[in-house]
Design a protein around this motif. Structure first.
Motif, PDB file in Angstrom:
ATOM      1  N   LEU A 288       6.668  25.961  -0.321  1.00 54.88           N
ATOM      2  CA  LEU A 288       6.401  26.629  -1.554  1.00 54.88           C
ATOM      3  C   LEU A 288       6.705  28.326  -1.266  1.00 54.88           C
ATOM      4  O   LEU A 288       7.141  28.972  -2.075  1.00 54.88           O
ATOM      5  N   GLU A 289       6.510  28.778   0.009  1.00 55.87           N
ATOM      6  CA  GLU A 289       6.922  30.109   0.328  1.00 55.87           C
ATOM      7  C   GLU A 289       8.449  30.379   0.064  1.00 55.87           C
ATOM      8  O   GLU A 289       8.829  31.615  -0.295  1.00 55.87           O
ATOM      9  N   ILE A 290       9.085  29.264   0.638  1.00 50.82           N
ATOM     10  CA  ILE A 290      10.636  29.605   0.294  1.00 50.82           C
ATOM     11  C   ILE A 290      11.017  29.620  -1.084  1.00 50.82           C
ATOM     12  O   ILE A 290      11.960  30.441  -1.645  1.00 50.82           O
ATOM     13  N   LEU A 295      12.375  32.659  -5.974  1.00 49.74           N
ATOM     14  CA  LEU A 295      12.181  33.100  -7.385  1.00 49.74           C
ATOM     15  C   LEU A 295      12.207  34.723  -7.275  1.00 49.74           C
ATOM     16  O   LEU A 295      12.562  35.346  -8.239  1.00 49.74           O
ATOM     17  N   GLU A 296      11.601  35.369  -6.526  1.00 54.45           N
ATOM     18  CA  GLU A 296      11.569  36.686  -6.421  1.00 54.45           C
ATOM     19  C   GLU A 296      13.129  37.296  -6.401  1.00 54.45           C
ATOM     20  O   GLU A 296      13.320  38.347  -7.200  1.00 54.45           O
ATOM     21  N   MET A 297      13.949  36.948  -5.903  1.00 51.05           N
ATOM     22  CA  MET A 297      15.383  37.339  -5.819  1.00 51.05           C
ATOM     23  C   MET A 297      16.045  37.088  -6.992  1.00 51.05           C
ATOM     24  O   MET A 297      16.762  37.892  -7.838  1.00 51.05           O
ATOM     25  N   THR A 298      15.890  36.022  -7.838  1.00 55.23           N
ATOM     26  CA  THR A 298      16.259  35.856  -9.242  1.00 55.23           C
ATOM     27  C   THR A 298      15.551  36.685 -10.157  1.00 55.23           C
ATOM     28  O   THR A 298      16.359  37.081 -11.090  1.00 55.23           O
ATOM     29  N   VAL A 319       9.985  28.434 -15.884  1.00 55.96           N
ATOM     30  CA  VAL A 319       9.829  27.154 -15.359  1.00 55.96           C
ATOM     31  C   VAL A 319       9.598  27.136 -13.820  1.00 55.96           C
ATOM     32  O   VAL A 319       8.505  26.615 -13.472  1.00 55.96           O
ATOM     33  N   ARG A 320      10.298  28.166 -13.069  1.00 58.23           N
ATOM     34  CA  ARG A 320       9.765  27.955 -11.709  1.00 58.23           C
ATOM     35  C   ARG A 320       8.538  28.931 -11.509  1.00 58.23           C
ATOM     36  O   ARG A 320       7.608  28.576 -10.650  1.00 58.23           O
ATOM     37  N   GLN A 325       3.087  28.365  -9.615  1.00 61.27           N
ATOM     38  CA  GLN A 325       1.628  29.007  -9.898  1.00 61.27           C
ATOM     39  C   GLN A 325       0.822  27.642  -9.644  1.00 61.27           C
ATOM     40  O   GLN A 325      -0.347  27.637  -9.279  1.00 61.27           O
ATOM     41  N   GLN A 326       1.251  26.629 -10.396  1.00 61.96           N
ATOM     42  CA  GLN A 326       0.376  25.265 -10.383  1.00 61.96           C
ATOM     43  C   GLN A 326       0.336  24.587  -9.076  1.00 61.96           C
ATOM     44  O   GLN A 326      -0.787  24.472  -8.709  1.00 61.96           O
ATOM     45  N   GLN A 327       1.510  24.896  -8.179  1.00 67.84           N
ATOM     46  CA  GLN A 327       1.451  24.245  -6.916  1.00 67.84           C
ATOM     47  C   GLN A 327       0.372  25.097  -6.013  1.00 67.84           C
ATOM     48  O   GLN A 327      -0.233  24.503  -5.194  1.00 67.84           O
TER      49      GLN A 327
END
Length: 396
Positions: A288-290, A295-298, A319-320, A325-327
């Motif tokens: 999840l951290e990866i 996502l932050e880079m995107t 989407v991501r 957030q749900q995970q």
């Protein structure tokens, strides 16, 4: 773009941290960090503190009251607010209807509405979804018929977030029923105090009153409240949704919640050891951290190109971001174990200093989990976003 912070970026981050340390009320910070429910007064209070600093609308042009910050600075601001645990600056005015007014509204609308949005004098809500017109938004049935210098609006909106507090609602309405469904929609700004509007609460799985049904019964709306051209509202709606979906990614908030997840997993033993030492659970957290780092880079790449307006990449972020957030909520409940089962509304609303279950960190997690089931649906369901990605990015 260079994703390493420059010395100037680091200095800006220090400035932001100093402001937050000096101005974020401890009561609000604790509510956010403990997942307690925020009142309207809480949200307005924080908005006005930030507006007093001139930072309430980081993405706006300077001429309308924006900050002039670049993409990295805006990202740092959001990240530091999440780290500190600030209440949200509600997106409906600042990030959703305001960009539409700036891009398509007339000078009178800009002069009147934008300052009131910036100061939080007006609380806005969104009138898009209807029964039978959610993911297929173009099928909406709410009508607006021209009668001299007013539109007469009839119909129903649903899932209207925080509409019980709102002063204004921006609505998609059908002004021409004889053309292709996307071509007969207009974008109206409606005062929620207008006679004929009824707001009915929808109580969600977490027993909170967050969303509503809104009914319009011969509601008379001045023609000057039409944004842009009649029957061009679908274009404006898509523009707004791009801004909404970019914000749904909520990277900073997920980073804060990831830290909490690790704390929960370290505090709760499994077979005499912290749960985070369990290889299977640790692998879930690491994966999840990866994903969050990617996502932050995107997000940074998309924000850097926002001078062209948000494009289909916003669907990828939606989407991501919503899936992550749900995970996070799922892993938090797994880490809390049986302590996450009790449901304590009095504690969630701040009426009790401590949870009845005796575990303040775990007590809100069930409600938090239930609430975040919606993230993959609002702003356009993830299934619809995948269709957009397929068509507009992959060309299939």
């Amino acid at each position: 773009m260079d994703l390493n912070y420059t010395a100037e970026d680091a200095a800006f981050r220090d400035t932001v941290r100093a402001f937050l340390d000096a101005n974020l009320p401890a009561q609000l910070q604790q509510k956010v960090r403990r997942h307690l429910r925020l009142s309207k007064d809480d949200i307005v209070r924080w908005h006005r503190i930030v507006a007093g600093q001139g930072w309430a609308a980081p993405g706006w042009p300077v001429e309308y009251g924006g900050t002039g910050w670049n993409a990295v600075q805006r990202h740092i601001w959001e990240d530091e607010c999440a780290r500190a645990g600030t209440p949200p600056i509600l997106p409906f005015g600042i990030n959703m209807v305001a960009p539409v007014i700036m891009a398509f509204g007339n000078d009178a609308q800009k002069a009147y509405y934008l300052p009131r949005i910036l100061s939080c004098e007006d609380w806005w809500c969104q009138g898009y979804s209807e029964p039978g017109a959610g993911s297929d938004l173009a099928s909406l049935k709410t009508t607006a018929e021209r009668d001299g210098d007013v539109y007469v609006v009839n119909g129903q909106k649903t899932w209207t977030t925080l509409g019980q507090h709102a002063d204004m609602i921006f609505c998609l309405v059908r002004t021409d029923g004889g053309v292709r469904k996307q071509e007969g929609i207009s974008f109206l700004l409606i005062d929620m105090r207008t006679p004929g509007i009824t707001v009915r609460p929808i109580i969600m799985l977490d027993e909170d009153h967050e969303v509503n049904e809104v009914f319009f019964d011969n509601v008379r709306v001045p023609v000057q409240n039409l944004v842009g051209q009649e029957n061009r509202g679908w274009t404006y709606a898509k523009y707004l949704l791009g801004h909404e979906r970019t914000g749904i990614a909520a990277v900073g908030r997920s980073r804060r919640e990831l830290l909490l997840l690790k704390e929960l997993a370290m505090a709760r033993p499994k077979h005499g050891k912290p749960l985070l030492d369990d290889p299977l659970f640790a692998a879930k957290v690491a994966t999840l951290e990866i994903e969050l780092m990617a996502l932050e880079m995107t997000v940074l790449r998309v924000i850097a190109g926002e001078d062209k307006g948000p494009g289909p990449q916003a669907s990828m972020l939606k989407v991501r971001g919503s899936e992550i957030q749900q995970q996070l909520t799922e892993l938090m409940l797994e880490a809390a174990g049986p302590q996450g089962l009790p449901f304590d509304p009095a504690y969630l609303h701040g009426a009790a200093a401590h949870s009845a279950a005796g575990d303040d960190a775990a007590a809100p997690l069930a409600a938090y989990y239930f609430n975040y089931r919606k993230t993959s649906i609002y702003g356009g369901s993830n299934e619809i976003q995948k269709n957009i990605i397929t068509q507009m990015i992959l060309g299939l």
